[in-house]
Motif scaffolding. Sequence first.
Motif, PDB file in Angstrom:
ATOM      1  N   GLU A  68      65.810 -22.559 -42.562  1.00 46.36           N
ATOM      2  CA  GLU A  68      65.527 -21.460 -42.449  1.00 46.36           C
ATOM      3  C   GLU A  68      64.171 -20.786 -41.725  1.00 46.36           C
ATOM      4  OE1 GLU A  68      65.456 -17.954 -46.325  1.00 46.36           O
ATOM      5  OE2 GLU A  68      64.169 -19.933 -46.523  1.00 46.36           O
ATOM      6  N   ARG A  69      64.154 -19.729 -41.112  1.00 44.08           N
ATOM      7  CA  ARG A  69      62.845 -19.225 -40.627  1.00 44.08           C
ATOM      8  C   ARG A  69      62.419 -18.223 -41.339  1.00 44.08           C
ATOM      9  NH1 ARG A  69      59.106 -20.145 -36.620  1.00 44.08           N
ATOM     10  NH2 ARG A  69      58.721 -18.424 -35.062  1.00 44.08           N
ATOM     11  N   PRO A  70      61.882 -18.521 -42.604  1.00 39.98           N
ATOM     12  CA  PRO A  70      61.399 -17.027 -43.495  1.00 39.98           C
ATOM     13  C   PRO A  70      60.564 -16.070 -42.858  1.00 39.98           C
ATOM     14  CG  PRO A  70      60.310 -19.169 -44.022  1.00 39.98           C
ATOM     15  CD  PRO A  70      61.139 -19.707 -43.132  1.00 39.98           C
ATOM     16  N   ASP A  71      59.616 -16.376 -41.907  1.00 36.51           N
ATOM     17  CA  ASP A  71      58.978 -15.620 -41.187  1.00 36.51           C
ATOM     18  C   ASP A  71      58.390 -15.686 -39.848  1.00 36.51           C
ATOM     19  OD1 ASP A  71      56.400 -17.199 -43.332  1.00 36.51           O
ATOM     20  OD2 ASP A  71      56.969 -17.496 -41.323  1.00 36.51           O
ATOM     21  N   GLY A  72      57.583 -15.271 -39.178  1.00 39.69           N
ATOM     22  CA  GLY A  72      57.345 -15.622 -37.923  1.00 39.69           C
ATOM     23  C   GLY A  72      56.871 -16.998 -37.386  1.00 39.69           C
ATOM     24  N   SER A  73      56.415 -17.612 -38.491  1.00 37.46           N
ATOM     25  CA  SER A  73      55.495 -19.112 -38.210  1.00 37.46           C
ATOM     26  C   SER A  73      56.000 -20.218 -38.692  1.00 37.46           C
ATOM     27  CB  SER A  73      54.167 -18.936 -38.708  1.00 37.46           C
ATOM     28  OG  SER A  73      54.014 -18.497 -40.047  1.00 37.46           O
ATOM     29  N   ASN A  74      56.884 -20.008 -40.071  1.00 35.93           N
ATOM     30  CA  ASN A  74      57.239 -21.230 -40.611  1.00 35.93           C
ATOM     31  C   ASN A  74      58.752 -21.550 -40.287  1.00 35.93           C
ATOM     32  OD1 ASN A  74      54.810 -22.165 -42.554  1.00 35.93           O
ATOM     33  ND2 ASN A  74      55.257 -19.849 -42.910  1.00 35.93           N
ATOM     34  N   PHE A  75      58.989 -22.955 -40.365  1.00 40.52           N
ATOM     35  CA  PHE A  75      60.488 -23.252 -40.267  1.00 40.52           C
ATOM     36  C   PHE A  75      60.619 -24.435 -41.229  1.00 40.52           C
ATOM     37  CE2 PHE A  75      64.539 -24.023 -38.344  1.00 40.52           C
ATOM     38  CZ  PHE A  75      64.860 -25.630 -37.764  1.00 40.52           C
ATOM     39  N   THR A  76      61.724 -24.090 -42.192  1.00 41.38           N
ATOM     40  CA  THR A  76      61.681 -24.944 -43.306  1.00 41.38           C
ATOM     41  C   THR A  76      63.205 -25.881 -43.409  1.00 41.38           C
ATOM     42  OG1 THR A  76      62.605 -23.300 -44.672  1.00 41.38           O
ATOM     43  CG2 THR A  76      60.500 -23.403 -44.713  1.00 41.38           C
ATOM     44  N   LEU A  77      63.066 -26.970 -43.950  1.00 48.20           N
ATOM     45  CA  LEU A  77      64.246 -27.752 -43.985  1.00 48.20           C
ATOM     46  C   LEU A  77      64.410 -27.933 -45.691  1.00 48.20           C
ATOM     47  CD1 LEU A  77      66.553 -29.551 -43.165  1.00 48.20           C
ATOM     48  CD2 LEU A  77      65.090 -31.431 -43.407  1.00 48.20           C
ATOM     49  N   LYS A  78      65.593 -27.535 -46.021  1.00 45.13           N
ATOM     50  CA  LYS A  78      65.506 -27.544 -47.543  1.00 45.13           C
ATOM     51  C   LYS A  78      66.619 -28.610 -47.683  1.00 45.13           C
ATOM     52  CE  LYS A  78      66.123 -23.792 -50.334  1.00 45.13           C
ATOM     53  NZ  LYS A  78      66.733 -22.785 -50.967  1.00 45.13           N
ATOM     54  N   ILE A  79      66.513 -29.459 -48.932  1.00 44.61           N
ATOM     55  CA  ILE A  79      67.478 -30.442 -49.257  1.00 44.61           C
ATOM     56  C   ILE A  79      67.821 -29.944 -50.787  1.00 44.61           C
ATOM     57  CG2 ILE A  79      68.253 -32.821 -49.617  1.00 44.61           C
ATOM     58  CD1 ILE A  79      66.117 -33.639 -47.594  1.00 44.61           C
ATOM     59  N   ARG A  80      68.864 -29.687 -51.196  1.00 50.55           N
ATOM     60  CA  ARG A  80      69.252 -28.948 -52.147  1.00 50.55           C
ATOM     61  C   ARG A  80      69.251 -29.982 -53.565  1.00 50.55           C
ATOM     62  NH1 ARG A  80      72.520 -26.245 -49.179  1.00 50.55           N
ATOM     63  NH2 ARG A  80      72.092 -24.141 -48.668  1.00 50.55           N
ATOM     64  N   SER A  81      69.824 -31.170 -53.574  1.00 49.24           N
ATOM     65  CA  SER A  81      70.062 -32.215 -54.533  1.00 49.24           C
ATOM     66  C   SER A  81      69.894 -33.500 -54.126  1.00 49.24           C
ATOM     67  CB  SER A  81      71.328 -31.998 -55.263  1.00 49.24           C
ATOM     68  OG  SER A  81      71.527 -32.995 -56.244  1.00 49.24           O
ATOM     69  N   THR A  82      68.518 -34.254 -53.909  1.00 50.51           N
ATOM     70  CA  THR A  82      68.088 -35.243 -53.026  1.00 50.51           C
ATOM     71  C   THR A  82      69.017 -36.450 -53.540  1.00 50.51           C
ATOM     72  OG1 THR A  82      66.031 -35.370 -54.271  1.00 50.51           O
ATOM     73  CG2 THR A  82      66.000 -34.495 -52.359  1.00 50.51           C
ATOM     74  N   LYS A  83      69.285 -37.510 -52.838  1.00 45.48           N
ATOM     75  CA  LYS A  83      69.822 -38.883 -53.184  1.00 45.48           C
ATOM     76  C   LYS A  83      68.764 -39.782 -52.676  1.00 45.48           C
ATOM     77  CE  LYS A  83      73.596 -37.870 -50.497  1.00 45.48           C
ATOM     78  NZ  LYS A  83      73.350 -36.360 -50.353  1.00 45.48           N
ATOM     79  N   LEU A  84      68.981 -40.791 -52.923  1.00 44.76           N
ATOM     80  CA  LEU A  84      68.129 -41.982 -52.729  1.00 44.76           C
ATOM     81  C   LEU A  84      68.164 -42.187 -51.196  1.00 44.76           C
ATOM     82  CD1 LEU A  84      69.088 -44.734 -55.272  1.00 44.76           C
ATOM     83  CD2 LEU A  84      66.663 -43.267 -55.334  1.00 44.76           C
ATOM     84  N   GLU A  85      69.223 -42.112 -50.431  1.00 43.54           N
ATOM     85  CA  GLU A  85      69.525 -42.196 -49.183  1.00 43.54           C
ATOM     86  C   GLU A  85      68.664 -41.234 -48.249  1.00 43.54           C
ATOM     87  OE1 GLU A  85      71.903 -42.423 -51.362  1.00 43.54           O
ATOM     88  OE2 GLU A  85      73.750 -41.524 -50.730  1.00 43.54           O
ATOM     89  N   ASP A  86      68.130 -40.214 -48.958  1.00 43.27           N
ATOM     90  CA  ASP A  86      67.591 -39.098 -48.145  1.00 43.27           C
ATOM     91  C   ASP A  86      66.160 -39.346 -47.922  1.00 43.27           C
ATOM     92  OD1 ASP A  86      69.216 -36.651 -49.860  1.00 43.27           O
ATOM     93  OD2 ASP A  86      69.720 -37.172 -48.230  1.00 43.27           O
TER      94      ASP A  86
END
Lengths: 118, 114
Positions: A68-86
């Motif tokens: 997501e790019r929620p505003d003009g400056s940030n860019f985010t990566l979301k992992i919804r339900s993390t696993k050990l291999e993440d």
Amino acid sequence: EPEVTQTPSHQVTQMGQEVILRCVPISNHLYFYWYRQILGQKVEFLVSFYNNEISEKSEIFDDQFSVERPDGSNFTLKIRSTKLEDSAMYFCASSEGQLTLRKHSPLHFGNGTRLTVT
Amino acid sequence: DAKTTQPPSMDCAEGRAANLPCNHSTISGNEYVYWYRQIHSQGPQYIIHGLKNNETNEMASLIITEDRKSSTLILPHATLRDTAVYYCIVRVAGSGGGADGLTFGKGTHLIIQP
């Protein structure tokens, strides 16, 4: 020299929890990317983003991931339900434009967020 | 998979020129050769790129063979800080729209010896 900044530098989370990794790309850049690197392995492409939508994604980037790019400056990566291999280093990158035969546009990387899933 | 072949590791004495080879025998006419490096625990860092002519910048020189099937990255006076993994990557020039990324291989681990 402008640079890509990532926060936090290290995040520890429990399996099943959601995490959001944050990136501030270089201000005049239009193309954004996430990569990951599992310890001792290659840097792997996850996703690219342009004009507020995903441009390309790899097989790794499944439904557990979103960007997501929620505003003009940030860019985010979301992992919804993390696993050990993440557990890995996650690198954000940005570039000014698309590479063409008339103009090159190198990717500039941040120094990463080390994600540890326990 | 990466479209380049590099030796897994190389040593070079401090102060000498480090010459890192890369084979990209299937490169096509609209593909650039890019070099990045990754110093331990840091993000990849852009070094130099080229299409068919030799290139030089403040960090390095890039020599591309006439048939474009191989190239050499030259660090003219290597220092201990140049110890890193060096990646040779071919990247397609786009025709417009979308964001094209980089495909990293295993690279060459260059160790500068004091």
